[in-house]
Design an enzyme around this catalytic site. Structure first.
Site, PDB file in Angstrom:
ATOM      1  N   ASP A  93       0.723  -1.049  -0.033  1.00  0.00           N
ATOM      2  CA  ASP A  93      -0.214  -0.145  -0.113  1.00  0.00           C
ATOM      3  C   ASP A  93       0.877   1.259  -0.041  1.00  0.00           C
ATOM      4  O   ASP A  93       2.057   1.213   0.407  1.00  0.00           O
ATOM      5  CB  ASP A  93      -0.756   0.271   1.174  1.00  0.00           C
ATOM      6  CG  ASP A  93      -0.374  -0.033   2.588  1.00  0.00           C
ATOM      7  OD1 ASP A  93       0.775  -0.919   2.640  1.00  0.00           O
ATOM      8  OD2 ASP A  93      -0.623   0.787   3.406  1.00  0.00           O
ATOM      9  N   GLU A 151      -0.529  -1.712   5.153  1.00  0.00           N
ATOM     10  CA  GLU A 151       0.278  -1.625   6.382  1.00  0.00           C
ATOM     11  C   GLU A 151       0.524  -0.497   7.109  1.00  0.00           C
ATOM     12  O   GLU A 151       0.452  -0.135   8.307  1.00  0.00           O
ATOM     13  CB  GLU A 151       1.602  -1.937   5.895  1.00  0.00           C
ATOM     14  CG  GLU A 151       2.799  -2.045   7.215  1.00  0.00           C
ATOM     15  CD  GLU A 151       3.186  -0.759   7.589  1.00  0.00           C
ATOM     16  OE1 GLU A 151       3.297  -0.589   8.634  1.00  0.00           O
ATOM     17  OE2 GLU A 151       3.441  -0.045   6.843  1.00  0.00           O
ATOM     18  N   HIS A 378       7.980   8.763   4.047  1.00  0.00           N
ATOM     19  CA  HIS A 378       6.966   9.605   4.145  1.00  0.00           C
ATOM     20  C   HIS A 378       7.121  11.020   3.896  1.00  0.00           C
ATOM     21  O   HIS A 378       6.318  12.022   4.224  1.00  0.00           O
ATOM     22  CB  HIS A 378       6.410   9.327   5.657  1.00  0.00           C
ATOM     23  CG  HIS A 378       5.801   8.134   6.216  1.00  0.00           C
ATOM     24  ND1 HIS A 378       5.004   7.975   7.084  1.00  0.00           N
ATOM     25  CD2 HIS A 378       6.191   7.016   5.696  1.00  0.00           C
ATOM     26  CE1 HIS A 378       4.638   6.732   6.966  1.00  0.00           C
ATOM     27  NE2 HIS A 378       5.470   5.851   6.100  1.00  0.00           N
TER      28      HIS A 378
END
Length: 405
Positions: A93, A151, A378
């Site tokens: 994901d 996840e 991220h």
């Protein structure tokens, strides 16, 4: 002669077998295709269809639509004498992030991005499946390759376990890797015991009594109450937790008020808790609420409190961790090599698999500062050195061979 890819001259790939090195163009192609079509948790339909098409074209037995979008592939070794089952897990994901990279394979889905390396994990797992399927004669036992959704949240590991992915045949051990931009290319972070932290979340609303900023005696100031709670929560780690047990309590949200001359009626805050020691699983919820309740009572305020145990800590089994470490020692030849005490307060739902069967989750260094591929996970400019893809396949294949031998 040292074998390297362009712009990766510091990494020795001689210990990556030639046939796996030859997969590099396909691994890059698969990874970039997945990167262009990122999908959030439990929405990975395009990704799952791509994985299934590849597995089907290679003749690999697999089951789809497990926990909505998950896939499990089964590869049976042709050697006799071993009935064990080893699972390999890869998450697939993406994150709700707008990509800022200017690359040909940039995300085509606005506001969604593979900013944590799961596209690479999926490509590595596909490469491992391809290689093992075409070399079934080289190992005994059975390999289950688990392509897991969600996840990043709300968590796909537990639903897959509940759907029976560790059964029929029963899994004896499990391994997984995370491409890791906190380590340079050509390193592996592996350790027995706690590798990643538990992830717990909480939200609290403080109910005071609003009023005029110039007449505080008529009010119960929710901001003052919230400020005292924020400060007091920091004493949990410093005064209530054994200093040997690392832990974090972070307040990431605090919202209150709408005007400079108005005392806020309510204040809302939220935060996260991280720790390695499983014995602390119930401690933080109880202690945080004790502090909130005590401070609210002292001010005449009330509160609502919600606490979520998201993921337990990632705890590696010593024997499987040693297997991975021994494989890494053979594959990785750089000055840094193996980083044995690599840990992070980041969390991972691989932890649910590791609660069920012995296993090991490890970090594969993927940062390359010379190519500016060292933005953190991220981040909207996150990317990694794709040389790590073949290193990941080699690591997985050798772990399979060693586990069954």
């Amino acid at each position: 002669m040292v074998s390297t890819f362009p712009n990766s001259s510091t990494v020795n790939l001689t210990n990556v077998r030639l046939e796996i090195r030859s997969l590099q163009p396909q691994l890059v192609e698969w990874r970039r295709r997945i990167h262009q079509k990122p999908e959030l948790g439990f929405q990975e339909k395009i990704t799952a269809e791509f994985i299934s098409q590849k597995l089907q074209s290679w003749g690999i037995e697999h089951q789809t639509e497990i926990a909505e979008t998950g896939i499990v592939a089964i590869i049976k070794g042709a050697k006799s004498g071993n009935g064990k089952v080893l699972a390999i897990r890869a998450d697939m994901d993406a994150l709700p992030i707008l990509e800022e990279n200017e690359v040909p394979y940039c995300s085509q889905h606005d506001g969604v991005m593979h900013a944590c390396g799961h596209d690479g994990h999926t490509a590595i797992a596909l490469g491992t499946a391809y290689y093992l399927h075409h070399h079934r004669q080289d190992f005994s036992g059975t390999v289950k390759i688990i392509f897991q959704p969600a996840e990043e949240g709300p968590g796909g590991a537990k639903p897959m376990i509940e759907a029976g992915v560790l059964k029929n045949p029963d899994v004896d051990a499990i391994i997984g890797l995370h491409l890791w931009n906190n380590l340079p290319l050509g390193t592996v972070g592996v350790r027995a015991g706690a590798l990643m932290a538990a992830v717990e979340l909480f939200r609290c609303t403080i109910f005071g009594k609003g009023g005029h900023g110039a007449i505080p005696q008529q009010t119960i100031d929710s901001i003052v109450v919230a400020a005292q709670i924020v400060n007091a929560l920091q004493t949990i780690v410093s005064r209530n937790v054994n200093p040997i047990d690392s832990a974090v309590v972070t307040i990431g949200e605090l919202h209150a008020g709408s005007a400079v001359n108005v005392i806020a009626d309510t204040a809302r805050m939220g935060g996260t808790v991280r720790y390695f020691n499983p014995d602390l699983a119930d401690f933080f919820k109880q202690r945080i609420e004790q502090i909130i309740a005590g401070i609210c009572q002292s001010h005449g305020a009330s509160y609502e409190f919600d606490y979520i145990h998201l993921y337990p800590p990632v705890i590696n089994h010593p024997q499987i961790a040693e297997l991975v470490r021994s494989v890494a020692a053979e594959v990785i030849e750089t000055p840094l090599g193996i980083v044995p005490e690599c840990q992070t307060m980041g969390g991972e739902d691989m932890s649910f698999f590791l609660q069920e069967v012995p296993g090991c989750y490890f970090f594969l260094g993927s940062a390359n500062a010379e190519k500016k591929l060292n933005y953190p996970h991220h981040h909207p400019r996150f990317d990694f050195d794709e040389t790590a893809l073949v290193m990941g396949v080699e690591m997985f294949v050798r772990c399979v061979e060693r586990f069954f031998s």
